[in-house]
Design a protein around this motif. Sequence first.
Motif, mmCIF file in Angstrom:
data_model
loop_
_atom_site.group_PDB
_atom_site.id
_atom_site.type_symbol
_atom_site.label_atom_id
_atom_site.label_comp_id
_atom_site.label_asym_id
_atom_site.label_seq_id
_atom_site.Cartn_x
_atom_site.Cartn_y
_atom_site.Cartn_z
ATOM 1 N N UNK A 1 0.665 -1.458 0.176
ATOM 2 C CA UNK A 1 0.553 0.003 0.287
ATOM 3 C C UNK A 1 0.894 1.309 0.044
ATOM 4 N N UNK A 2 0.448 2.328 -0.809
ATOM 5 C CA UNK A 2 0.723 3.176 -0.519
ATOM 6 C C UNK A 2 0.199 4.212 0.688
ATOM 7 N N UNK A 3 0.770 4.340 1.429
ATOM 8 C CA UNK A 3 -0.342 5.036 3.004
ATOM 9 C C UNK A 3 -0.176 6.600 2.612
ATOM 10 N N UNK A 4 -0.747 7.189 3.322
ATOM 11 C CA UNK A 4 -1.575 8.804 3.473
ATOM 12 C C UNK A 4 -0.180 9.325 4.690
ATOM 13 N N UNK B 1 -6.441 6.455 10.638
ATOM 14 C CA UNK B 1 -7.511 6.801 11.711
ATOM 15 C C UNK B 1 -7.319 8.148 11.042
ATOM 16 N N UNK B 2 -6.283 8.533 10.823
ATOM 17 C CA UNK B 2 -6.522 10.634 10.306
ATOM 18 C C UNK B 2 -6.997 10.356 9.158
ATOM 19 N N UNK C 1 -2.338 17.564 13.186
ATOM 20 C CA UNK C 1 -2.314 18.371 13.096
ATOM 21 C C UNK C 1 -1.905 19.395 11.690
ATOM 22 N N UNK C 2 -0.575 18.543 11.220
ATOM 23 C CA UNK C 2 -0.345 19.035 10.088
ATOM 24 C C UNK C 2 -1.454 17.689 8.790
ATOM 25 N N UNK C 3 -2.055 17.277 9.612
ATOM 26 C CA UNK C 3 -2.791 16.368 7.891
ATOM 27 C C UNK C 3 -4.342 16.087 8.144
ATOM 28 N N UNK D 1 2.168 24.467 15.161
ATOM 29 C CA UNK D 1 1.306 23.800 13.892
ATOM 30 C C UNK D 1 0.820 25.770 13.422
ATOM 31 N N UNK D 2 0.384 25.976 13.725
ATOM 32 C CA UNK D 2 -0.479 27.112 13.820
ATOM 33 C C UNK D 2 -1.420 27.564 13.091
ATOM 34 N N UNK D 3 -2.166 25.728 13.492
ATOM 35 C CA UNK D 3 -3.602 26.028 13.154
ATOM 36 C C UNK D 3 -4.896 26.511 13.878
ATOM 37 N N UNK D 4 -5.552 27.430 13.084
ATOM 38 C CA UNK D 4 -7.074 28.414 14.056
ATOM 39 C C UNK D 4 -8.419 27.588 13.952
#
Length: 357
Positions: A31-34, A102-103, A134-136, A193-196
């Motif tokens: 498999x090519x995982x994400x 899971x993500x 948080x990155x994905x 991560x800077x994610x809001x």
Amino acid sequence: MAAGTNLWNLGWGIYSNVFSISGDSATWSALVPPFTGKSGKANIPWNPTFLQEMGHYDTIRSMDLVATNSDANADWSTRIGPNMSPLAGSANPNGILAWEWIIDLANRAGTNLWLNIPVNANATYLTSLASLVFANLQARDGLTVYIEWGNEDWWEPLPNATAKTLGGGDATKGTVIGSTTMFKAFQASLTASGRKDIRLVRVLGGQCVNTYLTGQLLADLPSGGADAFAIAPYVGSATTVTSSDFTSEYVAVVAQVAAQYALTQKAGLTLVGYEGGQNSSSETSAITDDPSYYVPYGQFLQGLAHYMTIFNHYMHCNGGTTGGWAAEENVGDVSSSSKAFRVHALFDWNSGYTPSI
């Protein structure tokens, strides 16, 4: 209140409900995982019907998928990776599904994530997992990530032993220590991560029938140390809980939830459900597909909604085994008007309709 779901461990009979690929090691290793940087377009191994059904839920809880109660691994470098099949036997004895999948599941189904963090995970593991999430995790309105240390730490042997060690023999104190340590790692990673767009909900777990334990946990919790308190409102104590059993017993369970709400509201915490629902440990198709379950399930959800913001039903499907708890036996059953009435009730609830006669 929104309804979410738990999923059984993939080694317990639901693999073919969840995935459309073989569970053999050769298939998974190819498999090519994400999210791994492996060359090529990431594979989509999911059963399309399963993805469609998951999309009806608000949240997917990862506890059994990642074998929280039995995963003793502490290091990110030795965790189960995304090319390891959950059915790999001795190479993956706990049937763990890698965090990347899971993500990916949450992204494809458009749901929120409830992460159950292994209690032995060290600082590098916590930071690496948080960064991966948080990155994905794909941005969308209302995106929420719930984080919970372990699962039922007051009695599950592995989480309980770790909690006792952390608490100097006091598992309650250790649960708070383990939880708050993990919370800080995830909060720091989210900030970095800077994610809001992500709402991080720090969940401390308790026991629905035990307000004394709740009081102990809340007393040990530092001020502002968590966002939500989680319990599991299960209905019934028989091996098989019939619809008539459920109808006669759910009101008492809602009263237990109300008692917990009085404590958590005073502490400034939201009350949430990590598990719950009918408590059959074994049942036949006739019980799972009983239409008489539909209305009382809606009434139960109505009762919980006075006190909870999210209720994660345990669980979605059991692969047609004689095991209980499932809202349907097999993925696809809910497409029938004569099956899976507990799933119908949950899906209808999330669509804004309260199940009624």
